[in-house]
Scaffold this active site. Structure first.
Site, PDB file in Angstrom:
ATOM      1  N   ASP A   1      44.907  46.952  48.337  1.00  0.00           N
ATOM      2  CA  ASP A   1      43.793  46.044  48.081  1.00  0.00           C
ATOM      3  C   ASP A   1      42.729  46.845  47.335  1.00  0.00           C
ATOM      4  O   ASP A   1      42.084  47.724  47.917  1.00  0.00           O
ATOM      5  CB  ASP A   1      43.243  45.503  49.408  1.00  0.00           C
ATOM      6  CG  ASP A   1      42.060  44.580  49.210  1.00  0.00           C
ATOM      7  OD1 ASP A   1      41.588  44.427  48.059  1.00  0.00           O
ATOM      8  OD2 ASP A   1      41.591  44.019  50.218  1.00  0.00           O
TER       9      ASP A   1
ATOM     10  N   LYS B   1      33.291  40.361  34.414  1.00  0.00           N
ATOM     11  CA  LYS B   1      34.050  40.907  33.287  1.00  0.00           C
ATOM     12  C   LYS B   1      33.101  41.515  32.249  1.00  0.00           C
ATOM     13  O   LYS B   1      33.421  42.534  31.632  1.00  0.00           O
ATOM     14  CB  LYS B   1      34.934  39.823  32.662  1.00  0.00           C
ATOM     15  CG  LYS B   1      36.032  39.293  33.597  1.00  0.00           C
ATOM     16  CD  LYS B   1      37.040  40.364  33.977  1.00  0.00           C
ATOM     17  CE  LYS B   1      38.306  39.776  34.595  1.00  0.00           C
ATOM     18  NZ  LYS B   1      39.316  40.815  34.898  1.00  0.00           N
TER      19      LYS B   1
ATOM     20  N   ILE C   1      50.309  39.097  33.664  1.00  0.00           N
ATOM     21  CA  ILE C   1      50.026  40.100  32.632  1.00  0.00           C
ATOM     22  C   ILE C   1      50.381  41.497  33.143  1.00  0.00           C
ATOM     23  O   ILE C   1      50.946  42.318  32.412  1.00  0.00           O
ATOM     24  CB  ILE C   1      48.538  40.013  32.205  1.00  0.00           C
ATOM     25  CG1 ILE C   1      48.274  38.674  31.503  1.00  0.00           C
ATOM     26  CG2 ILE C   1      48.163  41.182  31.313  1.00  0.00           C
ATOM     27  CD1 ILE C   1      46.794  38.374  31.257  1.00  0.00           C
TER      28      ILE C   1
ATOM     29  N   TYR D   1      32.671  35.035  37.427  1.00  0.00           N
ATOM     30  CA  TYR D   1      33.817  35.776  36.877  1.00  0.00           C
ATOM     31  C   TYR D   1      33.429  36.404  35.539  1.00  0.00           C
ATOM     32  O   TYR D   1      33.675  37.589  35.300  1.00  0.00           O
ATOM     33  CB  TYR D   1      34.981  34.800  36.720  1.00  0.00           C
ATOM     34  CG  TYR D   1      36.199  35.293  35.987  1.00  0.00           C
ATOM     35  CD1 TYR D   1      37.193  36.006  36.647  1.00  0.00           C
ATOM     36  CD2 TYR D   1      36.379  35.006  34.630  1.00  0.00           C
ATOM     37  CE1 TYR D   1      38.340  36.428  35.972  1.00  0.00           C
ATOM     38  CE2 TYR D   1      37.514  35.424  33.957  1.00  0.00           C
ATOM     39  CZ  TYR D   1      38.490  36.139  34.626  1.00  0.00           C
ATOM     40  OH  TYR D   1      39.622  36.554  33.956  1.00  0.00           O
TER      41      TYR D   1
ATOM     42  N   ASN E   1      43.942  45.878  35.896  1.00  0.00           N
ATOM     43  CA  ASN E   1      44.350  44.530  35.479  1.00  0.00           C
ATOM     44  C   ASN E   1      44.191  43.489  36.585  1.00  0.00           C
ATOM     45  O   ASN E   1      44.048  42.301  36.294  1.00  0.00           O
ATOM     46  CB  ASN E   1      45.819  44.601  35.008  1.00  0.00           C
ATOM     47  CG  ASN E   1      46.463  43.242  34.940  1.00  0.00           C
ATOM     48  OD1 ASN E   1      46.267  42.490  33.984  1.00  0.00           O
ATOM     49  ND2 ASN E   1      47.231  42.889  35.975  1.00  0.00           N
TER      50      ASN E   1
HETATM   51  N1  LIG Z   1      45.494  34.309  32.663  1.00  0.00           N
HETATM   52  C1  LIG Z   1      44.406  34.169  31.927  1.00  0.00           C
HETATM   53  O1  LIG Z   1      44.171  33.100  31.337  1.00  0.00           O
HETATM   54  C2  LIG Z   1      43.423  35.293  31.817  1.00  0.00           C
HETATM   55  C3  LIG Z   1      42.396  35.174  30.873  1.00  0.00           C
HETATM   56  C4  LIG Z   1      41.487  36.206  30.739  1.00  0.00           C
HETATM   57  C5  LIG Z   1      41.598  37.340  31.528  1.00  0.00           C
HETATM   58  N2  LIG Z   1      42.607  37.435  32.453  1.00  0.00           N
HETATM   59  C6  LIG Z   1      42.662  38.657  33.270  1.00  0.00           C
HETATM   60  O2  LIG Z   1      43.956  39.230  33.192  1.00  0.00           O
HETATM   61  C7  LIG Z   1      44.214  39.970  34.391  1.00  0.00           C
HETATM   62  C8  LIG Z   1      45.575  39.587  34.929  1.00  0.00           C
HETATM   63  O3  LIG Z   1      45.549  38.241  35.345  1.00  0.00           O
HETATM   64  P1  LIG Z   1      46.828  37.288  35.330  1.00  0.00           P
HETATM   65  O4  LIG Z   1      46.469  36.124  34.522  1.00  0.00           O
HETATM   66  O5  LIG Z   1      48.051  38.059  35.024  1.00  0.00           O
HETATM   67  O6  LIG Z   1      46.799  36.801  36.857  1.00  0.00           O
HETATM   68  P2  LIG Z   1      47.901  36.795  38.012  1.00  0.00           P
HETATM   69  O7  LIG Z   1      47.311  35.941  39.087  1.00  0.00           O
HETATM   70  O8  LIG Z   1      49.246  36.477  37.474  1.00  0.00           O
HETATM   71  O9  LIG Z   1      47.915  38.329  38.467  1.00  0.00           O
HETATM   72  C9  LIG Z   1      46.830  38.926  39.144  1.00  0.00           C
HETATM   73  C10 LIG Z   1      47.405  39.924  40.132  1.00  0.00           C
HETATM   74  O10 LIG Z   1      46.316  40.603  40.770  1.00  0.00           O
HETATM   75  C11 LIG Z   1      46.635  40.775  42.118  1.00  0.00           C
HETATM   76  N3  LIG Z   1      45.433  40.963  42.930  1.00  0.00           N
HETATM   77  C12 LIG Z   1      44.484  40.027  43.219  1.00  0.00           C
HETATM   78  N4  LIG Z   1      43.569  40.550  44.037  1.00  0.00           N
HETATM   79  C13 LIG Z   1      43.926  41.839  44.257  1.00  0.00           C
HETATM   80  C14 LIG Z   1      43.372  42.891  45.038  1.00  0.00           C
HETATM   81  N5  LIG Z   1      42.266  42.713  45.762  1.00  0.00           N
HETATM   82  N6  LIG Z   1      43.994  44.088  45.040  1.00  0.00           N
HETATM   83  C15 LIG Z   1      45.133  44.284  44.308  1.00  0.00           C
HETATM   84  N7  LIG Z   1      45.701  43.312  43.578  1.00  0.00           N
HETATM   85  C16 LIG Z   1      45.109  42.112  43.541  1.00  0.00           C
HETATM   86  C17 LIG Z   1      47.374  39.484  42.492  1.00  0.00           C
HETATM   87  O11 LIG Z   1      48.137  39.622  43.688  1.00  0.00           O
HETATM   88  C18 LIG Z   1      48.209  39.244  41.254  1.00  0.00           C
HETATM   89  O12 LIG Z   1      49.495  39.822  41.361  1.00  0.00           O
HETATM   90  C19 LIG Z   1      43.051  39.631  35.346  1.00  0.00           C
HETATM   91  O13 LIG Z   1      42.121  40.696  35.323  1.00  0.00           O
HETATM   92  C20 LIG Z   1      42.459  38.390  34.747  1.00  0.00           C
HETATM   93  O14 LIG Z   1      41.099  38.249  35.079  1.00  0.00           O
HETATM   94  C21 LIG Z   1      43.523  36.454  32.593  1.00  0.00           C
END
Ligand SMILES: NC(=O)c1ccc[n+]([C@@H]2O[C@H](COP(=O)([O-])OP(=O)(O)OC[C@H]3O[C@@H](n4cnc5c(N)ncnc54)[C@H](O)[C@@H]3O)[C@@H](O)[C@H]2O)c1
Length: 255
Positions: A63, A159, A18, A155, A90
């Site tokens: 981080d 959120k 995302i 989680y 994000n």
């Molecule tokens: N994919 C889903 O189904 C879903 C559903 C609801 C909410 N979300 C939320 O959407 C957002 C994006 O998630 P996504 O699905 O694209 O996941 P993703 O795993 O593709 O991306 C998450 C990114 O966050 C980075 N990250 C993790 N820990 C970190 C840290 N300590 N410091 C800096 N960067 C860090 C990771 O390296 C990764 O690039 C998140 O907040 C997630 O909770 C996702």
């Protein structure tokens, strides 16, 4: 959308699904994108793709759980691109585990990334936004926070905490030109969701269950999310703050 051209935007987790799609969409709108990610290679990949497409982006390995590192990375981004106009929190992490089987170490990791990380980012950008009396903050929560989700108790708590935090900051800074809004994805086709499904033990069954549960009949692609995120970041949303918007094909319909 109005007001995004030349805006400096930080997107945390910009190397992921995302986050990457969001960075690319901001660049298409002629914003200058600071791609923050703990995974330096992933952040670099997003920034390079944007530059190759003619946009402006810089990668910052950071981080978000480390307060001092976040302060340093935000300062570096401002040095490279200019004062931050938009922050998109994000970055996130999840693991599928029934709460009864989870461990305190997992809780701490979930809380550090999904809640404390966002607090650190707000702490770093707010002084500048307050001085300039202008800022847009968009926090990425989850439909899990609005309706609960089995296997995601801590989680979901993080959120939901992020939503309460966002509404409170929205009130504290409504008179200072700063808006704070929340976008809640539902199930979205990213690495995080793939890990979640693997953790649940039966990815195909879960895929089918989600498809059935979503009124629009499919899970989201990362590209489904940036529209709402850019809207809250734009001048078109100048009179909107403290709001929570689900982007999940109708999975939840909260009043
Ligand atoms: N994919 C889903 O189904 C879903 C559903 C609801 C909410 N979300 C939320 O959407 C957002 C994006 O998630 P996504 O699905 O694209 O996941 P993703 O795993 O593709 O991306 C998450 C990114 O966050 C980075 N990250 C993790 N820990 C970190 C840290 N300590 N410091 C800096 N960067 C860090 C990771 O390296 C990764 O690039 C998140 O907040 C997630 O909770 C996702």
């Amino acid at each position: 959308m109005r007001g995004l051209k030349d805006k400096v935007v930080i997107v945390t987790g910009g190397g992921g699904g995302i986050g990457g799609a969001t960075c690319r969409r901001f660049a298409e709108a002629a914003a200058k994108v600071a791609v923050f990610d703990i995974d330096a290679a992933a952040a670099g990949h997003t920034a390079t793709a944007i530059a190759e497409a003619g946009g402006t982006a810089r990668a910052f390995a950071c981080d978000i759980t480390d307060h001092a590192a976040v302060q340093g990375a935000v300062a570096a981004a401002e040095e490279a691109l200019g004062p931050v106009g938009v922050l998109v929190n994000n970055a996130g992490w999840d693991v599928f585990r029934l709460f009864k089987d989870s461990t305190p170490a997992e809780w701490q990791k979930l809380i550090a990334i999904n809640l404390v990380g966002a607090l650190n980012m707000h702490h770093a950008v707010l002084p500048g936004m307050l001085a300039r009396k202008a800022g847009r903050i968009v926090n990425i929560a989850s439909d899990a926070a609005r309706v609960g989700s089995s296997g995601e108790a801590v989680y979901a708590a993080c959120k939901a905490g992020l939503i309460g935090f966002s509404k409170t900051l929205a009130r504290e800074h409504a008179r200072h030109g700063i808006t704070v809004n929340v976008v809640c994805p539902g199930a979205t086709n990213t690495a995080l969701f793939a890990d979640y499904k693997r953790g649940a033990g039966n990815p195909e069954k879960l895929d089918e269950a989600f498809r059935r549960a979503v009124p629009m009949g499919r899970i989201a692609e990362p590209e489904d999310l940036p529209g709402a995120i850019l809207f809250f970041s734009s001048d078109d949303a100048a009179f909107i703050t403290g709001q929570v918007l689900s982007v999940s094909g109708g999975l939840t319909m909260a009043g």
